[in-house]
Design a protein around this motif. Structure first.
Motif, PDB file in Angstrom:
ATOM      1  N   GLU A  25     161.061  65.285 106.568  1.00 33.89           N
ATOM      2  CA  GLU A  25     161.921  64.912 106.447  1.00 33.89           C
ATOM      3  C   GLU A  25     162.287  63.608 105.657  1.00 33.89           C
ATOM      4  N   VAL A 393     172.419  71.567 102.025  1.00 37.89           N
ATOM      5  CA  VAL A 393     171.983  71.245 103.227  1.00 37.89           C
ATOM      6  C   VAL A 393     170.318  70.560 102.266  1.00 37.89           C
ATOM      7  N   ASP A 394     170.168  69.922 103.302  1.00 39.88           N
ATOM      8  CA  ASP A 394     169.160  69.363 103.258  1.00 39.88           C
ATOM      9  C   ASP A 394     167.563  70.065 103.394  1.00 39.88           C
ATOM     10  N   ASN A 397     166.641  71.410 106.781  1.00 43.01           N
ATOM     11  CA  ASN A 397     167.713  72.268 107.548  1.00 43.01           C
ATOM     12  C   ASN A 397     168.128  73.647 107.190  1.00 43.01           C
ATOM     13  N   GLU A 399     167.796  77.604 107.161  1.00 42.86           N
ATOM     14  CA  GLU A 399     167.879  78.825 107.668  1.00 42.86           C
ATOM     15  C   GLU A 399     166.439  79.541 107.504  1.00 42.86           C
TER      16      GLU A 399
END
Length: 608
Positions: A25, A393-394, A397, A399
């Motif tokens: 991140e 989404v990054d 993040n 799923e």
């Protein structure tokens, strides 16, 4: 953002990988900040950020749109035509990389810089410690990797446009690479850089055979290329053995650099080796031929994910049980990730994205249709829905179990660009997600590096129908579908056509010459990459049309409905892959026709 380490130091490489994935991140934030700091003054970004000093991720997402190639094509074309690099990049654009995808029938062009070669070199170096972790002793022998360059194009600006691998192999990063005991090739660079693909193939195979006792791994970039090499070996092993037996090179190898480099490896006649190879190749069955010719080989390294998965059964037949290893996921736009479990089953391959390669975002897509969820491109060419920025989404993040289309922002001038690859999240390694490559969006047919979309196929079939069926045959094309046939080498496109006479329901009368013209017309109308593969690379065989009897597509619909399709929403699939569907189509074939000529292809097609 390009760490340095000694690729000969496996422990240092694994530690670096751990650091990158653990801090995914933070590294992603740093990557985006560096890209914006470097390129915020470009014409492209100024239009959206207007010189704002705010380099935050949220400001970037709020103002810079998600785009596809048609949106950015005018900017890249201006650079190709001679305008300044600072249209999209603060660093000089040093070359344009041609993508396997096309726009208006021509290759997509991706900007690249000198620094990007450093990034790719780092990426390749990270593959070494992963393989060393799983396979011992790779520093005790060589790799027989069959690598090739492809034609390049000079744009009006003077910049060269070339495939990404050709770019790397011709670079000083490859040609002057430091010695790495884990990555010694049997092929001299001169044979890899040979412009004539047939001479290159012959010389590389000859070097690989002569050094067979030192070969610990074999491979090519794509499965299709490796299988072409096997077929080439099957057709030329007698000649190759004759060269080994006499210590000379056949007269049709005219490239002097190839000849000299290969002669230095031959080192005179070797009757015993020639007899051994000829004996193995002369066996009735070629099952396990790779293991028999290179008995110390530990694995076959080829990409077998995505469209290359269709070659797995053939590879397994020839490899004799050797593991099939897919090490990396990369494209002309960006190098993405590596396989941290390289000896896994090909169907289980997942790639861990390296967070320092680019800034990654992910657009959720439907699990079944793989269509984007409430999303339109910036051009609004597809529909009028508003962009749902909150859906994207990054990297950290995503799923597990969800499907996404990858969106990239690169150091080289691509900003929030939709690559077109559909990925499924399979897990995480530390904080970095792992993805299975599912498919390229909108592609229905692919044999080698070609990527033919449903629209490309429709346009080609329509032109063939208009130009050859309406007059003089008066035949109607009522339905069609397609299939990528890889049962032979090279593979080829198969089109299933259902034809009926315009004025009655009798079986159609098929004229061989007209149907062959239809085959050729379809090929002529397919894109630049397909025609290059057919004409120059010889990596795709002649297109085939199989005419099926009337009512066949009704039976195909019945079959699809029986497999769970909704009768109300049924649409004829423009490409079939299931065995049951193919059995129905093949069982009702009443005529088979092939293209009798190769389509025209000109390497200067980008200049117009």
């Amino acid at each position: 953002m390009i760490p340095s380490y000694d690729p000969n130091d496996t422990e240092a490489g694994l530690k670096l990988l751990d650091d990158l994935t653990t801090n995914a991140e933070v590294i992603q934030e740093q990557v985006l900040y560096q890209i914006l700091s470097q390129n915020s003054g470009t014409q492209y970004l100024r239009a959206f950020l207007d010189g704002e000093s705010d380099k935050s991720r949220q400001n970037f997402k709020n103002n810079v749109p998600v785009v596809n190639y048609d949106d950015i094509k005018p900017f890249i074309q201006r650079i190709a035509d001679g305008e300044s690099s600072d249209i999209v990049s603060a660093q000089p654009i040093t070359e344009l990389l041609t993508s396997s995808g096309t726009s208006a029938g021509k290759p997509k062009l991706m900007p690249s810089t000198a620094e990007e070669l450093d990034r790719k070199t780092f990426f390749y170096s990270m593959l070494v410690p992963i393989m060393n972790k799983y396979v011992n002793g790779l520093d005790e022998g060589k790799g027989m990797y069959l690598l090739f360059i492809k034609p390049e194009i000079k744009t009006p600006s003077g910049l060269m446009a070339r495939p990404v691998l050709t770019s790397y192999y011709k670079s000083q990063h490859f040609r002057n690479r430091p010695f790495n005991k884990y990555n010694v090739y049997t092929s001299p660079d001169q044979t890899i850089l040979c412009q004539d693909s047939k001479q290159s193939m012959y010389c590389q195979l000859l070097c690989g055979l002569v050094q067979r006792s030192h070969v610990l791994r074999v491979g090519a970039v794509f499965a299709s290329a490796f299988l072409r090499a096997v077929k080439f070996l099957e057709n030329h092993y007698n000649e190759l053995c004759a060269d080994i037996r006499t210590g000379t090179i056949t007269s049709w190898i005219t490239d002097s650099a190839c000849r000299d480099s290969v002669l230095s490896i031959l080192e005179g006649p070797n009757q015993k080796l020639a007899d051994e190879i000829e004996s193995e190749c002369g066996e009735k069955s070629w099952e396990g031929i790779i293991r028999r010719l290179w008995p110390k080989a530990k694995y076959v390294e080829v990409i077998v994910t995505g469209s290359m998965a269709q070659y797995i059964p053939t590879l397994e037949f020839y490899s004799g049980g050797l593991p099939l290893v897919s090490t990396m996921y990369a494209s002309s736009e960006c190098y993405f990730g590596i396989n941290l479990n390289p000896l896994c089953d090909p169907s289980d391959v997942s790639y861990t994205l390296l967070p320092n390669m680019a800034y990654f975002e992910f657009l959720p897509v439907d699990d079944k249709s793989h269509e984007e969820i409430h999303f339109a491109s910036h051009s609004k060419a597809e529909d009028d829905d508003a962009i749902k920025e909150d859906l994207i989404v990054d990297l950290v993040n995503v799923e597990v179990g969800r499907y996404y289309e990858i969106v990239i922002t690169t150091f080289t001038g691509l900003y929030r660009y939709r690559v077109g690859d559909i990925l499924k999240v399979t897990g995480f390694y530390n904080k970095a997600p792992q993805f299975r490559f599912v498919e390229r969006r909108n592609v229905v047919l692919s044999i080698d590096t070609d990527k033919t979309s449903e629209e490309d196929l429709l346009n080609a079939v329509t032109q063939a129908k208009l130009n050859h069926l309406q007059q003089p045959t008066s035949l109607l094309l009522t339905e069609y579908t397609s299939y990528a046939d890889t049962s032979s080498i090279p593979g080829h496109y198969v089109l299933f056509w259902e034809l009926k006479p315009r004025y009655n329901n009798d079986p159609p009368k098929l004229d061989d010459k007209i149907m062959e013209k239809c085959c050729s017309e379809v090929e002529d109308r397919l894109d630049y990459v397909y025609r290059r593969c057919r004409n120059k690379d010889k990596s795709i065989g002649p297109l085939e049309i199989r005419v099926v009897s009337l009512g066949t597509f009704d039976l195909l619909m019945d079959f699809c409905v029986s497999q769970g399709s909704s009768v109300n929403q049924y649409k004829t699939p423009r490409c079939v892959k299931s065995g049951g569907a193919l059995e129905i189509l093949d069982s009702r074939v009443i005529g088979r026709f092939f293209s009798r000529r190769v389509p025209q292809w000109e390497p200067l097609g980008l200049d117009s």
